[in-house]
Design an enzyme around this catalytic site. Structure first.
Site, mmCIF file in Angstrom:
data_model
loop_
_atom_site.group_PDB
_atom_site.id
_atom_site.type_symbol
_atom_site.label_atom_id
_atom_site.label_comp_id
_atom_site.label_asym_id
_atom_site.label_seq_id
_atom_site.Cartn_x
_atom_site.Cartn_y
_atom_site.Cartn_z
ATOM 1 N N LYS A 240 0.846 -1.201 0.000
ATOM 2 C CA LYS A 240 0.000 0.000 0.000
ATOM 3 C C LYS A 240 0.878 1.247 0.000
ATOM 4 O O LYS A 240 1.894 1.289 0.699
ATOM 5 C CB LYS A 240 -0.902 -0.027 1.235
ATOM 6 C CG LYS A 240 -1.902 1.108 1.319
ATOM 7 C CD LYS A 240 -2.805 0.953 2.537
ATOM 8 C CE LYS A 240 -3.856 2.041 2.614
ATOM 9 N NZ LYS A 240 -4.753 1.873 3.783
ATOM 10 N N SER B 112 -9.721 1.733 2.631
ATOM 11 C CA SER B 112 -8.857 2.553 1.817
ATOM 12 C C SER B 112 -7.785 1.760 1.067
ATOM 13 O O SER B 112 -7.246 2.240 0.091
ATOM 14 C CB SER B 112 -8.162 3.606 2.691
ATOM 15 O OG SER B 112 -7.301 2.975 3.623
ATOM 16 N N SER C 147 -9.950 -0.665 6.809
ATOM 17 C CA SER C 147 -9.353 -0.516 5.481
ATOM 18 C C SER C 147 -8.671 -1.749 4.904
ATOM 19 O O SER C 147 -8.291 -1.735 3.736
ATOM 20 C CB SER C 147 -8.352 0.622 5.484
ATOM 21 O OG SER C 147 -9.040 1.818 5.317
HETATM 22 N N1 GLN Z 1 -13.174 3.894 6.033
HETATM 23 C C1 GLN Z 1 -12.529 4.277 7.239
HETATM 24 C C2 GLN Z 1 -12.108 5.716 7.173
HETATM 25 O O1 GLN Z 1 -12.326 6.314 6.185
HETATM 26 C C3 GLN Z 1 -11.379 3.381 7.508
HETATM 27 C C4 GLN Z 1 -10.102 3.825 6.961
HETATM 28 C C5 GLN Z 1 -8.949 2.967 7.336
HETATM 29 O O2 GLN Z 1 -9.090 1.920 7.984
HETATM 30 N N2 GLN Z 1 -7.757 3.432 7.010
HETATM 31 O O3 GLN Z 1 -11.593 6.255 8.099
#
Ligand code: GLN
Length: 472
Positions: free
Chosen positions: A76, A151, A175
């Site tokens: 990532k 994400s 994410s």
């Molecule tokens: N969807 C969640 C957010 O936008 C989780 C993001 C993540 O785990 N990095 O914060």
């Protein structure tokens, strides 16, 4: 070439001479090239990966290769590798090169893993669809009209598209697990502090955790075991002993499922159906399943977004147009350097969260938002611990829906609700996993989610190995 789904088979074929590592890497590079439209990788480290493949093949021939020889891994774009670009999919880090390597990557490299490139994600890991990337949305390889989740959408999509065997993501509120659910993979978030965050670009430091995307439990457990453990460079990393996964146990498990989940508005009928079916399947396997209630379910999203935006507003203060990457061309003095660089460099979602976080931390509102949210975080943790006194695992759906069409969720609050079942693990610091156990009516994958007590990752691997093998 065969579309390999697990490391053991790759290593067996390498050993028997049916496969060479340079050929395997070339194959992945080919798949990446053919799938460029999916917008999965922001950068492919092709030459380096091929050179490494030759080097590790020699080690294999000499019998001196590490435990991850044959593992080709996507990373990532928020995990640092020295001398390589890293951008958190943000314009504000355009052109920035890492000056050190994340401990997680160091440990993988020491076991002869090959890192094939950096994968697209939501900007600073903020999002649930990968549509918040400054470099464009990622398409779900299982249905290109849909999102891969976020994400860590690029990492999930890369594994699902067969561009690498495994990938790393980061999980602050879901994410890893939500995109794994949308792409039909195993997605695993270890206990907070299990894997060093050194070299992970911070979003919300008391929530962030690195973890793997894989097809199998054995591979998730192996990557975890290699990356986990105390690191002097991360004061929050745990020195709790990490055990190797030795295969599924026989003893039936006691599993609680959160009844309130099923009664929630917004939970799609197909998810409800698949979840109820899974309860029956697990009962049929001899496990005990009991409904429990969790009245704080509806507080989880607000608490998560108050606390993570507060932490993000502080973490992202360092991107000031001076220390890193992007600086506005219009900048004239210190004030305009900050204001213009940050306004031009950060995308809308990141700016929204910085403002929200700054607001909840401001003197007049601190008590009513930030400190209140901290208190509820503690209650959520205590209630979860209470359930885990009587049960080995807590089960929920991974997400309220299957992968949704690109550009279809426009309301930020609706997007935030994607995290309803995953944030509990981050709010409590507990480990959790999504398993690709079922599909919905349209044939799209749908994950089932399990959460365990801190440092009981073994229980997650145990249920995973039993369920996935049962299906095979
Ligand atoms: N969807 C969640 C957010 O936008 C989780 C993001 C993540 O785990 N990095 O914060």
């Amino acid at each position: 070439m065969e579309n390999y789904k697990d490391l053991k088979t790759i290593q067996k074929d390498l050993k028997e001479g049916k496969l060479s590592l340079p050929a395997l890497v070339s194959h992945y590079l080919d798949v990446i090239k053919k799938g460029q439209d999916l917008n999965i990788f922001l950068e492919v480290w092709d030459e380096e990966a091929l050179a490494k493949a030759k080097e590790i093949q020699e080690k294999l021939n000499a019998g001196t290769a590490g435990r991850l020889a044959g593992a080709v891994i996507g990373v990532k774009d928020n995990i640092c590798l020295k001398g390589h670009k890293v951008s958190a999919s943000s314009k504000i880090l355009a052109g920035f090169e890492s000056i050190y390597t994340a401990t997680s990557l160091d440990r993988l490299l020491a076991e002869d893993a090959i890192l094939i490139g950096r994968s697209n994600c939501d900007e600073f890991a903020m999002g649930s669809s990968n549509e918040n990337s400054a470099y464009g949305a990622v398409k779900n390889p299982l249905d290109v009209t849909r999102v891969p989740g976020g994400s860590s959408g690029g990492s999930a999509a890369a594994v699902a598209a067969g561009m690498c065997l495994m990938a790393l993501g980061s999980d602050t509120g879901g994410s890893i697990r939500q995109p794994a659910s949308f792409c039909g993979l195993v997605g695993f978030k270890p206990t907070y502090g299990r894997i060093s965050r050194y070299g992970l670009i911070a979003y919300a430091s008391s929530f962030d955790q690195i973890g793997p995307f894989t097809h199998t439990i054995e591979d998730a457990a192996l990557l975890y075991e290699i990356m986990a453990g105390r690191d002097e460079m991360d004061a929050t990393s745990s020195s709790e002993k990490v055990n190797a996964f030795k295969g599924a146990e026989k003893k039936p498990l006691r599993i609680a499922y959160i009844q309130d989940c099923l009664e929630r508005e917004g939970l799609s009928e197909e998810v409800k159906k698949a979840f109820n079916q899974e309860i029956q399947n697990l009962k049929a396997q001899g496990h005990t399943l009991e409904p429990v209630s969790f009245p704080l379910l509806d507080s989880m999203i607000p608490v998560y977004y108050v606390l993570t935006t507060a932490e993000a507003s502080s973490n992202l203060a360092r991107f000031d147009g001076i220390h890193y990457g992007y600086r506005s061309k219009e900048a004239k003095d210190i004030e305009s350097t900050y204001v213009l660089s940050r306004s031009e460099g950060f995308g809308m979602e990141v700016q929204r969260r910085i403002m929200l976080g700054t607001f909840v931390l401001s003197a007049g509102y601190y008590d009513s938002y930030y400190s209140k949210a901290q208190k509820i975080r503690r209650l959520i943790k205590e209630n979860t611990e209470e359930i885990l006194k009587d049960f080995d695992l807590i089960m929920t759906p991974s997400c309220p829906s299957v992968a949704f069409p690109i550009d279809s969720v426009k309301d930020p609050i609706a997007m935030y609700l994607q995290d309803i079942f995953t944030v509990q693990a981050n709010l409590t610091g507990m480990p959790a996993i999504t398993l690709p156990l079922t599909t919905a009516d349209e044939g799209l994958p749908l994950g089932i989610h399990f959460l365990a007590a801190p440092f009981r990752e073994d229980r997650l691997f145990d249920i995973g190995a039993r369920c996935i093998h049962e299906m095979a």
